[in-house]
Scaffold this active site. Structure first.
Site, PDB file in Angstrom:
ATOM      1  N   SER A 114       3.294  -4.221   8.969  1.00 23.54           N
ATOM      2  CA  SER A 114       3.575  -2.539   8.629  1.00 23.54           C
ATOM      3  C   SER A 114       1.940  -1.918   8.366  1.00 23.54           C
ATOM      4  CB  SER A 114       4.320  -2.574   7.386  1.00 23.54           C
ATOM      5  OG  SER A 114       4.004  -3.223   6.224  1.00 23.54           O
ATOM      6  N   GLU A 152      -0.154   1.476   6.737  1.00 24.40           N
ATOM      7  CA  GLU A 152      -0.230   2.707   5.857  1.00 24.40           C
ATOM      8  C   GLU A 152      -1.217   3.459   6.613  1.00 24.40           C
ATOM      9  OE1 GLU A 152      -0.622   2.671   1.467  1.00 24.40           O
ATOM     10  OE2 GLU A 152      -2.591   3.414   2.166  1.00 24.40           O
ATOM     11  N   TYR A 193       0.765   9.956  -0.530  1.00 19.03           N
ATOM     12  CA  TYR A 193       0.727  11.153  -1.157  1.00 19.03           C
ATOM     13  C   TYR A 193      -0.431  11.082  -1.918  1.00 19.03           C
ATOM     14  CZ  TYR A 193       3.983  14.433  -3.653  1.00 19.03           C
ATOM     15  OH  TYR A 193       4.585  15.570  -4.083  1.00 19.03           O
ATOM     16  N   GLY A 204       1.806   7.049  -9.516  1.00 18.05           N
ATOM     17  CA  GLY A 204       0.732   7.903  -8.926  1.00 18.05           C
ATOM     18  C   GLY A 204      -0.447   7.745  -9.748  1.00 18.05           C
ATOM     19  N   ASP A 205      -1.720   8.161  -9.237  1.00 17.53           N
ATOM     20  CA  ASP A 205      -2.717   8.420 -10.044  1.00 17.53           C
ATOM     21  C   ASP A 205      -2.685  10.032 -10.426  1.00 17.53           C
ATOM     22  OD1 ASP A 205      -3.851   6.026 -10.197  1.00 17.53           O
ATOM     23  OD2 ASP A 205      -4.862   6.159  -8.301  1.00 17.53           O
ATOM     24  N   TYR A 224       0.399  -5.386  -8.149  1.00 20.39           N
ATOM     25  CA  TYR A 224      -1.012  -5.692  -8.502  1.00 20.39           C
ATOM     26  C   TYR A 224      -1.451  -6.652  -8.621  1.00 20.39           C
ATOM     27  CZ  TYR A 224      -0.891  -0.574  -8.525  1.00 20.39           C
ATOM     28  OH  TYR A 224      -0.351   0.662  -7.981  1.00 20.39           O
ATOM     29  N   ALA A 232      -2.591  -2.022 -17.203  1.00 23.43           N
ATOM     30  CA  ALA A 232      -1.576  -3.169 -17.790  1.00 23.43           C
ATOM     31  C   ALA A 232      -2.147  -3.736 -19.028  1.00 23.43           C
ATOM     32  CB  ALA A 232      -1.257  -4.017 -16.594  1.00 23.43           C
ATOM     33  N   PHE A 268     -14.298   1.387  -4.071  1.00 23.80           N
ATOM     34  CA  PHE A 268     -12.686   1.694  -4.141  1.00 23.80           C
ATOM     35  C   PHE A 268     -12.409   0.345  -4.860  1.00 23.80           C
ATOM     36  CE2 PHE A 268      -8.411   1.825  -1.462  1.00 23.80           C
ATOM     37  CZ  PHE A 268      -8.053   2.565  -2.435  1.00 23.80           C
ATOM     38  N   HIS A 281       0.941  -6.030   5.210  1.00 25.48           N
ATOM     39  CA  HIS A 281       0.951  -4.759   5.145  1.00 25.48           C
ATOM     40  C   HIS A 281      -0.344  -4.028   5.252  1.00 25.48           C
ATOM     41  CE1 HIS A 281       2.311  -0.476   4.349  1.00 25.48           C
ATOM     42  NE2 HIS A 281       1.318  -0.526   3.357  1.00 25.48           N
TER      43      HIS A 281
END
Ligand code: FAD
Length: 289
Positions: free
Chosen positions: A7, A9, A41, A100-101, A139, A146, A211, A260
């Site tokens: 898949s 993204e 998003y 989300g961030d 993650y 966490a 990143f 993915h």
């Protein structure tokens, strides 16, 4: 070694040129017959309309199964669920549900008044609709917020128990990171077939490095050295394809059967890696736009 299901993204385009690039990327990768493709998003909820437009346009014109990312950031429950309802009306069957961030100025995530407090609440509300295949984030090297790896795995279990079907992982550079995480998930009673490794072909080493540092992905010293040498010799693409194919090969040899890919709207490396691991073109995308 089995041929994996794959898949992809994408992120939503912000202008006309980027729209053409996304469409070129989709056309280039669609023949590999992905299980689904997903559209992100923007952090802080910044691309709400752009994501919706990209998802519905790809759904109508690409013939692919499209998943919309949806987060809890900067929206009330009512607003978030209204977006999901619009997707359902448009025939979208898949959502990637995330906390989300937050927007940069906010620092840590703070729920919007009347908004969802966590990804688990969002997943429960979407699952109650009974219409969506739900995927969530996972993650392997733990999430920066966490409390521990144990808490990270327990939280993932809560998300799956809340109604998520699959988890897509953050990227990582060594297969061992994924296998350790998979073992911890198995020990916590999670069905590990539902955990899909997220693969980031390294298009731009400096960008990926930044990143990785931001999201807590370990950068092995050998990897940094290899890219520094490859940059000097202008051979980064060759190195990126070889290393990413090797990583995917190790995952497949370790029993993984779905991958993915984070394409960053650039098809070349992802396509070359897919070919290298035996994913062959199956269909031609008809341009019906
Ligand atoms: P969660 O899994 O809900 O939380 C992250 C960690 O924080 C957990 O491991 C848990 O240990 C801890 N935690 C959080 N809440 C609690 C709680 N109430 N109690 C105990 N522990 C808690 N971001 C975007 O903005 N847009 C996107 O489109 C997007 N797509 C992504 C796709 C994938 C596949 C992945 C892996 C990430 C994506 N992200 C995206 C990034 C993601 O939004 C951030 O990593 C965010 O910080 C966490 O979202 P989450 O839903 O994964 O969080």
């Amino acid at each position: 070694m089995t041929t994996p299901e794959i898949s992809f993204e994408f992120f939503p385009p912000k202008n006309l040129e980027a729209s053409f690039r996304l469409w070129d990327t989709v056309q280039s990768l669609a023949p590999l017959a992905p299980r689904f493709v997903s559209v992100t998003y923007g952090a802080g909820g910044t691309t709400r309309e752009l994501t919706r437009d990209a998802v519905t346009t790809l759904h109508k014109n690409s013939g692919l199964r499209v998943a919309a990312h949806l987060t809890c950031v900067s929206a009330t429950r009512e607003e978030t669920l209204a977006i999901a309802d619009q997707y359902a009306e448009a025939g979208i069957t898949d959502i990637v549900a995330l906390r989300g961030d937050p927007p940069k100025e906010q620092g840590r995530f703070q729920p919007t008044p009347e908004g969802f407090n966590s990804s688990v609440e969002l997943i429960e509300a979407l699952a109650a609709k009974g219409t969506f295949t739900l995927r969530v984030g996972a993650y392997p090297e733990s999430h920066p917020e966490a409390a521990s790896q144990k808490a990270n795995v327990e939280w993932l279990k809560r998300k799956l128990d809340a109604g998520a079907d699959e988890a897509l992982t953050q990227f990582f550079f060594e297969a061992e990171s994924f296998f350790r995480f998979r073992d911890a998930c198995a020990a916590a009673g999670i069905d590990t077939d539902r955990i899909i490794p997220g693969i980031l072909p390294i298009e731009n080493w400096k960008g990926v490095r930044r990143f990785a540092e931001a999201c807590g992905t370990t950068i092995p010293a050998w990897l940094a050295e290899a890219f520094e040498k490859a940059e000097r010799d202008n051979r980064c693409d060759l190195l990126a394809t070889a290393l990413c194919s090797e990583l995917c090969g190790e995952l497949l040899a370790g029993g993984v059967n779905k991958l993915h890919f984070y394409t960053l709207n650039r098809p070349e490396l992802t396509r070359d890696v897919c070919h290298a691991i035996g994913v062959k073109s199956k269909v031609r995308l008809e341009n019906v736009a």
